[in-house]
Design an enzyme around this catalytic site. Structure first.
Site, mmCIF file in Angstrom:
data_model
loop_
_atom_site.group_PDB
_atom_site.id
_atom_site.type_symbol
_atom_site.label_atom_id
_atom_site.label_comp_id
_atom_site.label_asym_id
_atom_site.label_seq_id
_atom_site.Cartn_x
_atom_site.Cartn_y
_atom_site.Cartn_z
ATOM 1 N N ASP A 1 -8.867 -3.168 -8.013
ATOM 2 C CA ASP A 1 -8.812 -2.275 -6.875
ATOM 3 C C ASP A 1 -8.948 -1.129 -7.445
ATOM 4 O O ASP A 1 -8.910 -0.498 -8.077
ATOM 5 C CB ASP A 1 -7.363 -2.153 -6.888
ATOM 6 C CG ASP A 1 -6.842 -1.009 -6.294
ATOM 7 O OD1 ASP A 1 -7.383 -0.055 -5.287
ATOM 8 O OD2 ASP A 1 -5.025 -1.146 -5.488
ATOM 9 N N CYS B 1 0.860 -0.984 0.068
ATOM 10 C CA CYS B 1 -0.222 -0.078 0.100
ATOM 11 C C CYS B 1 0.784 1.431 0.092
ATOM 12 O O CYS B 1 1.760 1.352 -0.654
ATOM 13 C CB CYS B 1 -0.797 0.523 1.246
ATOM 14 S SG CYS B 1 -2.289 1.108 2.026
ATOM 15 N N HIS C 1 -8.368 -4.074 -3.619
ATOM 16 C CA HIS C 1 -6.698 -3.534 -2.866
ATOM 17 C C HIS C 1 -6.824 -4.385 -1.289
ATOM 18 O O HIS C 1 -6.974 -4.777 -1.210
ATOM 19 C CB HIS C 1 -6.318 -1.894 -2.380
ATOM 20 C CG HIS C 1 -5.691 -1.022 -1.800
ATOM 21 N ND1 HIS C 1 -4.537 -0.811 -2.874
ATOM 22 C CD2 HIS C 1 -5.244 -0.776 -0.437
ATOM 23 C CE1 HIS C 1 -3.881 -0.039 -1.819
ATOM 24 N NE2 HIS C 1 -4.189 -0.526 -1.070
#
Length: 270
Positions: free
Chosen positions: A204, A147, A236
């Site tokens: 995502d 991330c 995600h």
């Protein structure tokens, strides 16, 4: 360290999913250390195999927006079981504590946005230096991040010429710039010092496939040694086993690809 929340996870990461993985630490040594960096003492979590012969290949593990909480520590333990010295530095420690934020929007605006990329990259250099003084092989330096840390992983691959390999999990590739974030991965495609593997989710919503394709085109134009894998059914944070969006098949495949990437380019001890 910021992992003071009773669950071991940052409050903004809630709700926690029952799929979370805990890696046994019987065969590894793990703990908290302090790394001198830019005049400060930076907390970090490390894990290494108990049985080792000589200097270990090093993997720097770069946190998600939630800091070095239990998931990131478990990533370090998993890498230690694979024969690496893994270190996850607490990269927000100067600006604040992720545990003080109850939700993701306030965490992003109140803490994450205040952390300069230049400061982070310099801190990672000090992590690499610490590793070389504490049982790590400076010639086998690798990095992975998730991330927020996935974006940093791309940037660090263009920053440190000693880096051997990098694996970026669902890190932002394009976006608006700021004083703290003057460049994004798409801007440094021509500057990569090490082969980079990018792992992304086709579902995502925070990283549109258009931005992934833009990055692919930039890498091709730069003739960069890099590969991007997209998992069509994953969203995600698909490797975050403690979150509802965990996608087991994609996570397991990505983990294996990461290990193979490190073995191919990072000089992992066989």
């Amino acid at each position: 360290m910021t992992t003071t929340h009773p669950s071991g996870f940052a409050p903004a990461a809630s709700p926690l999913a029952p799929t979370m993985i805990h890696t046994p630490d019987g065969a590894i040594s793990a703990g908290i250390t302090s790394i001198p960096s830019q005049g400060d003492d930076m907390p970090a979590y490390y894990a290494r195999p108990k049985a080792s012969d000589g200097a270990l290949p090093v993997v720097i593990v770069v946190q998600e927006i939630f800091g070095v909480h239990e998931h990131i520590r478990d990533i370090c333990r998993r890498l230690a079981l694979e024969g690496y010295l893994a270190i996850a530095p607490e990269l927000y420690f100067r600006e604040g504590d992720p545990n003080d934020f109850a939700d993701i929007p306030t965490l992003l605006s109140g803490l994450v946005a205040k952390v300069p990329d230049s400061q982070v990259l310099a801190d990672l250099d000090h992590v690499a230096s610490w590793a070389s003084r504490n049982g790590g092989d400076a010639h086998r330096l690798m990095i992975t991040g998730f991330c927020w840390g996935g974006r940093i992983t791309w940037l660090y691959a263009a920053h440190n010429p000693q880096l051997k390999a990098a694996v970026a999990w669902y890190g932002k590739l394009v976006g608006d710039t700021s004083l703290n974030s003057p460049k994004h991965p798409v801007d440094i495609a021509t500057d990569l010092n090490a082969p980079v593997l990018g792992l992304y989710g086709g579902q995502d919503t925070s990283i549109p496939q258009e931005s992934v394709e833009t990055m692919r085109q930039a890498l091709r134009a730069a003739n960069a040694k890099a590969e991007i894998v997209v998992y069509p059914d994953a969203g995600h944070a698909f490797n975050a086993d403690y979150r509802p969006g965990y996608h087991e098949a994609s996570a397991k495949d990505g983990w294996q690809r990461m290990l193979e990437w490190f073995a191919q380019y990072g000089g992992k001890k066989g």
